[in-house]
Design an enzyme around this catalytic site. Structure first.
Site, PDB file in Angstrom:
ATOM      1  CG  MET A   1      47.003  -4.749  77.508  1.00  0.00           C
ATOM      2  SD  MET A   1      46.591  -3.593  76.181  1.00  0.00           S
ATOM      3  CE  MET A   1      45.244  -4.475  75.393  1.00  0.00           C
ATOM      4  CG  ASN A   2      48.033  -5.320  84.237  1.00  0.00           C
ATOM      5  OD1 ASN A   2      49.083  -5.464  83.617  1.00  0.00           O
ATOM      6  ND2 ASN A   2      48.005  -4.970  85.504  1.00  0.00           N
ATOM      7  CG  ASP A   3      45.965  -2.527  87.221  1.00  0.00           C
ATOM      8  OD1 ASP A   3      45.519  -3.640  86.889  1.00  0.00           O
ATOM      9  OD2 ASP A   3      46.414  -2.294  88.350  1.00  0.00           O
TER      10      ASP A   3
ATOM     11  CD  GLN B   1      50.846  -0.962  85.944  1.00  0.00           C
ATOM     12  OE1 GLN B   1      51.426  -1.767  86.652  1.00  0.00           O
ATOM     13  NE2 GLN B   1      51.315   0.255  85.726  1.00  0.00           N
TER      14      GLN B   1
ATOM     15  CB  SER C   1      48.136   1.138  89.059  1.00  0.00           C
ATOM     16  OG  SER C   1      48.028   0.054  88.170  1.00  0.00           O
TER      17      SER C   1
ATOM     18  NE  ARG D   1      49.159  -3.831  95.025  1.00  0.00           N
ATOM     19  CZ  ARG D   1      49.327  -4.735  95.979  1.00  0.00           C
ATOM     20  NH1 ARG D   1      50.325  -4.624  96.835  1.00  0.00           N
ATOM     21  NH2 ARG D   1      48.487  -5.763  96.084  1.00  0.00           N
ATOM     22  CG  ASP D   2      47.544   0.063  92.760  1.00  0.00           C
ATOM     23  OD1 ASP D   2      48.678  -0.003  92.265  1.00  0.00           O
ATOM     24  OD2 ASP D   2      46.823  -0.927  92.953  1.00  0.00           O
TER      25      ASP D   2
END
Length: 246
Positions: free
Chosen positions: A1-3, A19, A64, A120-121
């Site tokens: 898992m991340n952002d 994420q 994200s 992105r994001d």
């Protein structure tokens, strides 16, 4: 898992998405996991909110983004890959399940004529003029990271405005991931995550609605482990920053 993604306070609960790869502890097939809490200390896992759809605009991952409430409807704004495009999903059952918008992708590509290092994001907010605004993380090749500013009356039809501010590649990276702009202490603070330097940076001072003119800037974290922080204002007016640790 991340952002961390889509942090929001809605109907008494704090919601946090992030994420997540349900297939293993490696970076692939990005989904949006979802947890909810009454106090930000004890969390309950909710169903996965977003998953890539084979053959679709997000077939290679749901990257994200952010969460807002538009006309009473919780809405996720996120990046589909590949190529990188901006998309929407909405919930009609209190954020338990999500439906991807039929108009997706609502942003098909970066502005024409601009040679960018990524797209992105998205980070969204409603302006005092009633319009929606998003920042999309990017970078201008040969210059440095940037956040591209767009406006919209409905989250579906977007008008490109300009780069919010452009950094220096040698200092804050060629690409800015996960931009977040928030009012704080009588000014606005932009937080971005530089790539390939892999550090979070802040820039603060005056935002005129189109551009940020930073008078102070620096690292947002000195530990070397925090990345992709996201900020939201809760119902009590507190600015809350979330991040993830390597």
């Amino acid at each position: 898992m991340n952002d961390p993604n889509g942090a929001i306070h809605y109907q008494g609960h704090y919601h946090l998405f992030y994420q997540h790869n349900p297939n293993g502890a490696f970076s692939a097939s990005k989904h949006w996991a979802h947890v909810a809490s009454l106090d930000m200390l004890r969390w309950e896992e909710w169903p996965v909110a977003l998953a890539p759809e084979p053959g679709s605009y997000d077939k290679d991952g749901c990257f994200s983004g952010f969460a807002v409430v538009h006309n009473g409807t919780p809405t996720l704004v996120y990046t589909g890959v590949k190529p990188q495009v901006q998309c929407l999903a909405t919930s009609a059952d209190g954020m338990r399940t999500w439906t991807k918008h039929p108009a997706n992708p609502v942003l098909h590509a970066p502005p024409p004529g601009l040679e960018v290092t990524g797209f992105r994001d998205p980070y969204a907010w409603r302006g005092a003029d009633g319009l929606w605004y998003i920042l999309v993380g990017s970078g201008i090749r040969g210059q440095g990271g940037t956040a591209l500013l767009y406006s919209s009356p409905d989250l579906v039809h977007w008008t490109y405005l300009n780069p919010l501010v452009v950094g220096r590649a040698a200092e804050s990276g060629r690409m800015w991931n996960c931009p977040a702009l928030t009012p704080l202490g009588g000014q606005h603070v932009l937080i971005v995550s530089g790539q390939p330097v892999w550090k979070p940076f802040y820039m603060a001072d005056h935002f005129d609605g189109r551009r940020l003119t930073p008078r102070s800037e620096g690292l947002a974290d000195y530990g070397g482990n925090l990345y992709a922080p996201q900020v939201f204002i809760d119902e009590g007016g507190r600015a809350i920053l979330w991040g993830w640790i390597w």
